[in-house]
Design a protein around this motif. Sequence first.
Motif, PDB file in Angstrom:
ATOM      1  N   ALA A  77      40.610  37.376  31.982  1.00 22.69           N
ATOM      2  CA  ALA A  77      39.510  38.059  31.627  1.00 22.69           C
ATOM      3  C   ALA A  77      39.083  38.510  30.594  1.00 22.69           C
ATOM      4  O   ALA A  77      38.056  38.401  29.859  1.00 22.69           O
ATOM      5  CB  ALA A  77      39.446  38.907  33.026  1.00 22.69           C
ATOM      6  N   ASN A 129      34.694  43.164  38.348  1.00 28.09           N
ATOM      7  CA  ASN A 129      35.896  43.826  38.959  1.00 28.09           C
ATOM      8  C   ASN A 129      35.482  44.497  40.116  1.00 28.09           C
ATOM      9  O   ASN A 129      36.339  45.157  40.653  1.00 28.09           O
ATOM     10  CB  ASN A 129      36.396  44.810  37.872  1.00 28.09           C
ATOM     11  N   VAL A 149      32.445  40.339  33.096  1.00 31.60           N
ATOM     12  CA  VAL A 149      33.707  40.204  34.021  1.00 31.60           C
ATOM     13  C   VAL A 149      33.574  41.134  35.387  1.00 31.60           C
ATOM     14  O   VAL A 149      33.097  42.304  35.413  1.00 31.60           O
ATOM     15  CB  VAL A 149      34.982  40.918  33.252  1.00 31.60           C
ATOM     16  N   ILE A 152      39.004  39.078  42.434  1.00 29.63           N
ATOM     17  CA  ILE A 152      38.714  39.552  41.130  1.00 29.63           C
ATOM     18  C   ILE A 152      39.756  39.975  40.038  1.00 29.63           C
ATOM     19  O   ILE A 152      41.135  39.837  40.818  1.00 29.63           O
ATOM     20  CB  ILE A 152      38.019  41.009  41.555  1.00 29.63           C
ATOM     21  N   PRO A 153      39.958  40.192  38.831  1.00 29.37           N
ATOM     22  CA  PRO A 153      38.655  40.054  38.280  1.00 29.37           C
ATOM     23  C   PRO A 153      38.479  38.527  37.957  1.00 29.37           C
ATOM     24  O   PRO A 153      39.166  37.725  37.772  1.00 29.37           O
ATOM     25  CB  PRO A 153      39.084  40.798  36.912  1.00 29.37           C
TER      26      PRO A 153
END
Lengths: 153, 162
Positions: free
Chosen positions: B116, B81, B79, B91-92
């Motif tokens: 996410a 970020n 993931v 993002i994420p």
Amino acid sequence: MAEPADDVLRAPHFLDYTYTRSVGPVIGAFLGALREGRILGVRGTAGRVVVPPTEYDPITSEATGELVEVGPGGVVTTWAWAEHPQPDQPLDRPFAWALITLDGANTALLHVVDAGSANAMASGMRVQPRFRPEDDRRGHLLDIECFVPEGAS
Amino acid sequence: MSEIVSILETPIHIDYHFTAGLAQSRFLKGIAEGRFLGQRCPVCGKVYVPPRGSCPTDGVPTTDEVELSNTGTVTTYCVVNVPFQGQSIEIPYICAQILLDGANLAFMGLIQEVPADQVRMGMRVEAVWVPPAELGPTMASVKHFRPNGEPDAEYETFKEYL
């Protein structure tokens, strides 16, 4: 370069690294002086003058001392001829990459010599800098456009 | 004493021509038709996608072309970020290794249409393609992968592809 077969794909691929770096007090002074048409070195261990100047002596690692003006002329210690300049190289005509020991310096500076032809180059030859017009200088090593054989304009 | 320079711009511009080679060109032309084309090793039988034209294990040309499924399994993922310059996705977002059904090589793909924190190893996904008129010989033709609703794959089925 051979052209690939028709069934092979080909595409332009550009990479840009937009680096900005802080240069520190010593290189910063060197670049600032270039903008004024002067070349600075720094006094290191045993009085050796290092050009371009560094914050630490490249041999002993001791902190370097006062900045000193060197050149503007100097001696080519070694060189390599570039017959086909690349687009982002300093000159658009054949030139020499050269290590140049400026008068008063103990180390050599890498720059280019606009000598016209390789026949005009020799180790030991004297050269002098050709600075860009004052308005074009930006605090960069290429504020010296190139070096030229001493006596040439 | 002259004014000290504090900042120096040192841009680097690199100008490549990328030549895809025969195997990847076949693959990319398949992508332009909305299909995943791999190649099978005649010795070990593994299917590589994207293909490189040879088997790295057996050192022989991979001559058999295999069309793969539009579905696959997330083998592992990350993931993202952290924002960075040039980022084109909000993002994420989830970057995953995806093993297409029938393939023996996972490749990187973007997972979307799922929060996410719900992505997981073994999640079953399908490719979402750009509209047919926008298809081209580029991985941008695959917009992303999304969950296809099937039950998760057993770890044993993808543990070799992490």
